[in-house]
Design a protein around this motif. Structure first.
Motif, short mmCIF file in Angstrom:
data_model
loop_
_atom_site.label_atom_id
_atom_site.label_comp_id
_atom_site.label_asym_id
_atom_site.label_seq_id
_atom_site.Cartn_x
_atom_site.Cartn_y
_atom_site.Cartn_z
N ASP A 134 0.86 -1.18 0.00
CA ASP A 134 0.00 0.00 0.00
C ASP A 134 0.90 1.22 0.00
O ASP A 134 1.63 1.47 0.95
CB ASP A 134 -0.90 0.02 1.24
CG ASP A 134 -1.92 -1.10 1.22
OD1 ASP A 134 -2.32 -1.54 2.30
OD2 ASP A 134 -2.31 -1.52 0.11
N THR A 135 0.86 1.95 -1.08
CA THR A 135 1.67 3.17 -1.16
C THR A 135 0.78 4.31 -1.58
O THR A 135 -0.15 4.15 -2.36
CB THR A 135 2.82 3.02 -2.17
OG1 THR A 135 2.27 2.73 -3.45
CG2 THR A 135 3.79 1.94 -1.78
N ASP A 136 1.08 5.49 -1.03
CA ASP A 136 0.33 6.68 -1.40
C ASP A 136 0.91 7.34 -2.63
O ASP A 136 0.25 8.08 -3.32
CB ASP A 136 0.33 7.69 -0.24
CG ASP A 136 -0.46 7.17 0.94
OD1 ASP A 136 -1.41 6.41 0.72
OD2 ASP A 136 -0.12 7.54 2.08
N HIS A 137 2.17 7.06 -2.90
CA HIS A 137 2.85 7.72 -4.01
C HIS A 137 3.53 6.67 -4.87
O HIS A 137 4.25 5.82 -4.37
CB HIS A 137 3.89 8.71 -3.46
CG HIS A 137 4.64 9.41 -4.55
ND1 HIS A 137 5.78 8.91 -5.09
CD2 HIS A 137 4.38 10.57 -5.20
CE1 HIS A 137 6.23 9.73 -6.03
NE2 HIS A 137 5.39 10.74 -6.11
N LEU A 138 3.29 6.75 -6.15
CA LEU A 138 3.95 5.83 -7.07
C LEU A 138 5.27 6.43 -7.52
O LEU A 138 5.37 7.63 -7.77
CB LEU A 138 3.08 5.57 -8.29
CG LEU A 138 1.77 4.81 -8.02
CD1 LEU A 138 0.95 4.72 -9.30
CD2 LEU A 138 2.06 3.43 -7.50
N ALA A 139 6.28 5.61 -7.62
CA ALA A 139 7.58 6.06 -8.12
C ALA A 139 7.45 6.39 -9.60
O ALA A 139 6.56 5.88 -10.29
CB ALA A 139 8.62 4.97 -7.90
N ASP A 140 8.33 7.24 -10.08
CA ASP A 140 8.35 7.55 -11.51
C ASP A 140 8.62 6.27 -12.28
O ASP A 140 9.38 5.41 -11.86
CB ASP A 140 9.45 8.57 -11.83
CG ASP A 140 9.13 9.94 -11.25
OD1 ASP A 140 7.94 10.20 -10.96
OD2 ASP A 140 10.06 10.74 -11.09
N VAL A 141 7.99 6.15 -13.40
CA VAL A 141 8.16 4.98 -14.24
C VAL A 141 8.33 5.44 -15.68
O VAL A 141 7.72 6.41 -16.11
CB VAL A 141 6.97 4.00 -14.10
CG1 VAL A 141 5.67 4.63 -14.52
CG2 VAL A 141 7.22 2.71 -14.86
N GLN A 142 9.21 4.77 -16.41
CA GLN A 142 9.47 5.13 -17.80
C GLN A 142 9.01 4.02 -18.72
O GLN A 142 9.17 2.84 -18.41
CB GLN A 142 10.97 5.39 -18.01
CG GLN A 142 11.48 6.58 -17.24
CD GLN A 142 12.96 6.83 -17.52
OE1 GLN A 142 13.50 6.37 -18.51
NE2 GLN A 142 13.59 7.57 -16.62
N PHE A 143 8.47 4.43 -19.87
CA PHE A 143 8.02 3.49 -20.89
C PHE A 143 8.76 3.79 -22.18
O PHE A 143 9.19 4.92 -22.42
CB PHE A 143 6.51 3.61 -21.12
CG PHE A 143 5.70 3.13 -19.95
CD1 PHE A 143 5.24 1.83 -19.90
CD2 PHE A 143 5.41 3.99 -18.90
CE1 PHE A 143 4.51 1.39 -18.82
CE2 PHE A 143 4.67 3.55 -17.81
CZ PHE A 143 4.22 2.25 -17.77
N ARG A 152 7.25 -1.12 -20.35
CA ARG A 152 8.01 -0.43 -19.30
C ARG A 152 9.50 -0.58 -19.58
O ARG A 152 9.97 -1.67 -19.89
CB ARG A 152 7.66 -1.03 -17.94
CG ARG A 152 8.32 -0.34 -16.80
CD ARG A 152 7.86 -0.90 -15.49
NE ARG A 152 8.62 -0.26 -14.42
CZ ARG A 152 8.58 -0.64 -13.18
NH1 ARG A 152 7.81 -1.65 -12.83
NH2 ARG A 152 9.30 -0.05 -12.27
N ALA A 153 10.20 0.53 -19.49
CA ALA A 153 11.64 0.50 -19.76
C ALA A 153 12.34 -0.20 -18.62
O ALA A 153 11.98 -0.06 -17.44
CB ALA A 153 12.18 1.93 -19.92
#
Length: 154
Positions: A134-143, A152-153
């Motif tokens: 359960d996280t309130d903030h998603l990490a940056d993700v690159q595609f 997803r990269a």
């Protein structure tokens, strides 16, 4: 034991299963016993009946499906986003399984029974979802756009 009479198969934990054939009576030093031909096939047929034909699963049927998938109450609870106690209450008939959990259990069993492939099956998807934090903030993700399409990269 009478021949020609259906065998009341209670060893699976269900009280309403009878076998017309596919078994034989064998003598043992303790008396007569039943030898079932293709026990795995029989249990698969019972499971398919339950998930496709049975409108409301009762506690014994939920337990049967869970045992066939070789899951603990705790693991099934995680897959269905329920507590192990909820699973135990359903199996004891102390409470009813809600609709979404019922549908997920049926899908999970179908995926298990048809062995649709561990990496792409419903069971694996549910396992991955159960493991999400359960996280309130998603990490940056690159595609990236590749020859096979967007992914997803690494």
């Amino acid at each position: 034991m009478e021949t020609g009479k259906p065998h009341h198969y209670t060893q699976c934990g269900l009280g309403n299963v009878y076998l017309r054939n596919g078994f034989e009576v064998v003598p043992t030093k303790y008396g007569e016993a039943i030898r079932i031909h293709d026990m795995d096939g029989l249990h698969s047929a019972i499971g398919r009946y339950l998930i496709r034909e049975k409108k409301q699963l009762d506690g014994a049927e939920i337990r049967f499906l869970r045992h066939e998938m070789d899951l603990s109450q705790n693991v099934l609870g995680k897959l269905l986003d329920k507590s192990a106690q909820s699973i135990a209450r359903w199996e004891k008939g102390q409470s009813k399984m809600d609709g979404p959990a019922d549908r997920l259990l049926r899908l999970l069993y179908e995926s298990h029974a048809t062995d649709t492939g561990r990496e792409h099956g419903i069971a694996e998807l549910l396992r991955q979802l159960a493991e999400l934090d359960d996280t309130d903030h998603l990490a940056d993700v690159q595609f990236e756009d590749t020859e096979r399409g967007w992914s997803r990269a690494a």
